[in-house]
Design a protein around this motif. Structure first.
Motif, PDB file in Angstrom:
ATOM      1  N   UNK A  80       0.902  -1.108  -0.077  1.00 11.23           N
ATOM      2  CA  UNK A  80      -0.085  -0.248  -0.001  1.00 11.23           C
ATOM      3  C   UNK A  80       0.865   1.294   0.148  1.00 11.23           C
ATOM      4  N   UNK A  81       2.021   1.224   1.008  1.00  5.64           N
ATOM      5  CA  UNK A  81       2.841   2.345   0.804  1.00  5.64           C
ATOM      6  C   UNK A  81       4.171   1.679   1.541  1.00  5.64           C
ATOM      7  N   UNK A  82       5.135   2.553   1.204  1.00 12.49           N
ATOM      8  CA  UNK A  82       6.510   1.932   1.616  1.00 12.49           C
ATOM      9  C   UNK A  82       7.327   2.989   2.121  1.00 12.49           C
ATOM     10  N   UNK A  83       8.199   2.603   3.068  1.00 10.94           N
ATOM     11  CA  UNK A  83       9.054   3.721   3.921  1.00 10.94           C
ATOM     12  C   UNK A  83       8.546   4.935   3.593  1.00 10.94           C
ATOM     13  N   UNK A  84       7.525   5.397   4.530  1.00 11.35           N
ATOM     14  CA  UNK A  84       6.729   6.825   4.740  1.00 11.35           C
ATOM     15  C   UNK A  84       7.704   7.261   6.127  1.00 11.35           C
ATOM     16  N   UNK A  85       8.101   8.416   6.068  1.00 16.49           N
ATOM     17  CA  UNK A  85       8.783   9.028   6.834  1.00 16.49           C
ATOM     18  C   UNK A  85       8.278  10.502   7.287  1.00 16.49           C
ATOM     19  N   UNK A  86       8.067  10.903   8.429  1.00 22.83           N
ATOM     20  CA  UNK A  86       7.998  12.201   8.795  1.00 22.83           C
ATOM     21  C   UNK A  86       8.113  12.404   9.921  1.00 22.83           C
ATOM     22  N   UNK A  87       8.207  13.641  10.586  1.00 20.91           N
ATOM     23  CA  UNK A  87       8.401  14.156  11.993  1.00 20.91           C
ATOM     24  C   UNK A  87       7.625  15.466  11.978  1.00 20.91           C
ATOM     25  N   UNK A  88       6.686  15.399  12.917  1.00 20.90           N
ATOM     26  CA  UNK A  88       5.669  16.537  13.307  1.00 20.90           C
ATOM     27  C   UNK A  88       5.897  16.959  14.683  1.00 20.90           C
ATOM     28  N   UNK A  89       5.923  18.229  14.705  1.00 21.52           N
ATOM     29  CA  UNK A  89       5.899  18.917  16.149  1.00 21.52           C
ATOM     30  C   UNK A  89       4.462  19.885  16.335  1.00 21.52           C
ATOM     31  N   UNK A  90       4.770  20.440  17.484  1.00 20.72           N
ATOM     32  CA  UNK A  90       3.691  21.394  17.865  1.00 20.72           C
ATOM     33  C   UNK A  90       3.578  22.516  16.826  1.00 20.72           C
ATOM     34  N   UNK A  91       2.392  23.178  16.391  1.00 18.58           N
ATOM     35  CA  UNK A  91       2.182  24.385  15.601  1.00 18.58           C
ATOM     36  C   UNK A  91       2.411  23.744  14.182  1.00 18.58           C
ATOM     37  N   UNK A  92       2.012  22.285  13.856  1.00 17.53           N
ATOM     38  CA  UNK A  92       2.206  21.802  12.369  1.00 17.53           C
ATOM     39  C   UNK A  92       0.661  21.609  12.114  1.00 17.53           C
ATOM     40  N   UNK A  93       0.492  21.509  10.671  1.00 17.24           N
ATOM     41  CA  UNK A  93      -0.656  20.900  10.016  1.00 17.24           C
ATOM     42  C   UNK A  93      -0.268  20.419   8.761  1.00 17.24           C
ATOM     43  N   UNK A  94      -0.683  19.002   8.650  1.00 17.01           N
ATOM     44  CA  UNK A  94      -0.259  18.534   7.510  1.00 17.01           C
ATOM     45  C   UNK A  94      -1.316  17.694   6.894  1.00 17.01           C
ATOM     46  N   UNK A  95      -1.559  17.741   5.648  1.00 20.53           N
ATOM     47  CA  UNK A  95      -2.422  16.888   4.656  1.00 20.53           C
ATOM     48  C   UNK A  95      -1.716  15.740   4.156  1.00 20.53           C
ATOM     49  N   UNK A  96      -2.290  14.554   4.247  1.00 19.26           N
ATOM     50  CA  UNK A  96      -1.911  13.561   3.642  1.00 19.26           C
ATOM     51  C   UNK A  96      -3.034  13.232   2.586  1.00 19.26           C
ATOM     52  N   UNK A  97      -2.202  13.362   1.377  1.00 19.23           N
ATOM     53  CA  UNK A  97      -2.925  13.372   0.175  1.00 19.23           C
ATOM     54  C   UNK A  97      -2.296  12.194  -0.784  1.00 19.23           C
ATOM     55  N   UNK A  98      -3.001  11.842  -2.078  1.00 19.42           N
ATOM     56  CA  UNK A  98      -2.927  10.796  -2.740  1.00 19.42           C
ATOM     57  C   UNK A  98      -4.131  10.205  -3.124  1.00 19.42           C
ATOM     58  N   UNK A  99      -4.072   9.527  -4.469  1.00 20.59           N
ATOM     59  CA  UNK A  99      -5.230   9.048  -5.232  1.00 20.59           C
ATOM     60  C   UNK A  99      -6.053   8.355  -4.212  1.00 20.59           C
ATOM     61  N   UNK A 100      -7.273   7.795  -4.760  1.00 22.83           N
ATOM     62  CA  UNK A 100      -8.091   6.843  -4.087  1.00 22.83           C
ATOM     63  C   UNK A 100      -7.441   5.590  -3.997  1.00 22.83           C
ATOM     64  N   UNK A 101      -7.304   4.995  -2.740  1.00 25.48           N
ATOM     65  CA  UNK A 101      -6.797   3.779  -2.661  1.00 25.48           C
ATOM     66  C   UNK A 101      -5.157   3.504  -2.242  1.00 25.48           C
ATOM     67  N   UNK A 102      -4.717   5.061  -2.186  1.00 25.60           N
ATOM     68  CA  UNK A 102      -3.253   5.103  -1.925  1.00 25.60           C
ATOM     69  C   UNK A 102      -2.847   5.041  -0.583  1.00 25.60           C
ATOM     70  N   UNK A 103      -3.761   4.971   0.206  1.00 28.82           N
ATOM     71  CA  UNK A 103      -3.508   4.526   1.502  1.00 28.82           C
ATOM     72  C   UNK A 103      -3.600   5.777   2.685  1.00 28.82           C
ATOM     73  N   UNK A 104      -4.235   6.741   2.467  1.00 29.01           N
ATOM     74  CA  UNK A 104      -4.452   7.763   3.269  1.00 29.01           C
ATOM     75  C   UNK A 104      -5.078   7.290   4.573  1.00 29.01           C
ATOM     76  N   UNK A 105      -6.325   6.922   4.621  1.00 27.76           N
ATOM     77  CA  UNK A 105      -7.060   6.329   5.652  1.00 27.76           C
ATOM     78  C   UNK A 105      -6.384   5.333   6.491  1.00 27.76           C
ATOM     79  N   UNK A 106      -5.692   4.491   5.777  1.00 27.86           N
ATOM     80  CA  UNK A 106      -4.858   3.337   6.153  1.00 27.86           C
ATOM     81  C   UNK A 106      -3.764   3.946   7.243  1.00 27.86           C
ATOM     82  N   UNK A 107      -2.810   5.010   6.554  1.00 23.51           N
ATOM     83  CA  UNK A 107      -1.923   5.689   7.395  1.00 23.51           C
ATOM     84  C   UNK A 107      -2.286   6.305   8.654  1.00 23.51           C
ATOM     85  N   UNK A 108      -3.417   6.898   8.447  1.00 21.80           N
ATOM     86  CA  UNK A 108      -3.936   7.725   9.702  1.00 21.80           C
ATOM     87  C   UNK A 108      -4.447   6.660  10.741  1.00 21.80           C
ATOM     88  N   UNK A 109      -5.064   5.567  10.416  1.00 21.74           N
ATOM     89  CA  UNK A 109      -5.441   4.607  11.390  1.00 21.74           C
ATOM     90  C   UNK A 109      -4.195   3.929  12.103  1.00 21.74           C
TER      91      UNK A 109
END
Ligand SMILES: Nc1ncnc2c1ncn2[C@@H]1O[C@H](COP(=O)(O)OP(=O)(O)OP(=O)(O)O)[C@@H](O)[C@H]1O
Ligand SMILES: [Mg+2]
Length: 207
Positions: free
Chosen positions: A20-49
Motif C-alpha cells: 500500500x505504501x513503503x518507507x513513509x517518513x515524517x516528523x511533526x511537532x507542535x504548531x504543524x498542520x499536515x495534509x496526507x494526500x494521494x489518489x483513491x486507494x493510495x493508503x491515506x485512511x490506512x496511514x491515519x489509522x
C-alpha cells in the motif's frame, strides 16, 4: 507547554502481499498542520489509522515523544483525537450519552461535553438517539468526539464530508485552533481541506 514530536520511521504497509505504501517518513511537532494526500486507494485512511494505533503497520514505527519521553502505544488514545468515516458510534444512545461513554473510557472530558455539543451545533439535539441523526449530524458528533479531551494530536480523515457550510466553518475553526499549537493531520483530496494545512505528505510517490 510540553514539547511533542510525532514521527514515522520507514513506515510500510502491505495487505497480504499487496504493497500500500513503503518507507513513509515524517516528523511533526507542535504548531504543524499536515495534509496526507494521494489518489483513491493510495493508503491515506490506512496511514491515519496506523498513526491512531487502530491498525498495525507491516514494518517501521510510529513514535510519540512528550518532553523527550516515549509514550506507550496503549496510551496513545489519550493524546489523540480521531475523525474517520470508519468510526462507529452507538445508534441506540443519544449524542450526549455517546460523548459520556467516551469520556468514561478516557476518564477525561466530562466537563467539556456541553461545550463541544454547542461548538458543533448539536446541543439542541443532544438527547435524540443517534439512529435518527442525519449523516451531517453524525459527522458533527464525530468531530465533537475528537476534541472532547482537547488532544495534542488531532487526526481528521475527510472531516468535512456530509457537512453544510456552517459545519465546514466549524471544522475550519477547529483546524485553525489545533494547527496553532498542537499537531493537526488531515487525510484528504478535497482542495478546501488541503488549504487548512501548511504541509503535505503525498502517498502517490510511496507505493
Ligand atoms: N482490511 C483491508 N484488507 C485488504 N485491503 C485493504 C484493507 N483496508 C484497505 N485496503 C486496501 O488498501 C488500499 C488503501 O486504502 P485506503 O482506504 O487507505 O485508501 P485511501 O487513500 O484512504 O482512499 P480514498 O481516497 O478512497 O479514501 C486500498 O487498495 C484498499 O482496498
Ligand atoms: Mg480514505
Amino acid at each position: 507547554m510540553s514539547e511533542i514530536t510525532l514521527e514515522a520511521v520507514n513506515l510500510t504497509k502491505k495487505f497480504d502481499r499487496k504493497m500500500i505504501f513503503k518507507s513513509v517518513n515524517f516528523r511533526l511537532s507542535r504548531g504543524s498542520s499536515t495534509a496526507i494526500t494521494g489518489r483513491n486507494g493510495s493508503g491515506k485512511s490506512t496511514l491515519i489509522k496506523i498513526i491512531a494505533n487502530l491498525l498495525l503497520q507491516t514494518s517501521g514505527s510510529i513514535n510519540l515523544h512528550i518532553n523527550g519521553s516515549a509514550v506507550k502505544k496503549e496510551l496513545l488514545f489519550m493524546q489523540m483525537g480521531f475523525v474517520s468515516p470508519y468510526l462507529n458510534l452507538y445508534d441506540e444512545f443519544s449524542g450526549y450519552e455517546n460523548l459520556k461513554l467516551v469520556a468514561n473510557i478516557r476518564g477525561r472530558g466530562h466537563d467539556n461535553i456541553e461545550n463541544v455539543l454547542k461548538r458543533v451545533g448539536l446541543f439542541e439535539r443532544r438527547n435524540d438517539m443517534l439512529k435518527i441523526y442525519s449523516s451531517g449530524m453524525k459527522q458533527r458528533l464525530k468531530i465533537a468526539f475528537s476534541i472532547l479531551h482537547t488532544p495534542d494530536i488531532l487526526l481528521l480523515d475527510e472531516p468535512t464530508s456530509n457537512l453544510d457550510t456552517e459545519g465546514i466553518g466549524v471544522v475550519d475553526d477547529i483546524a485553525a485552533e489545533y494547527s496553532k499549537d498542537r499537531i493537526l493531520v488531515i487525510a484528504t483530496n478535497d482542495e478546501h481541506e488541503k488549504s487548512l494545512c501548511s504541509s503535505e505528505i503525498n502517498l502517490n510517490k510511496n507505493a
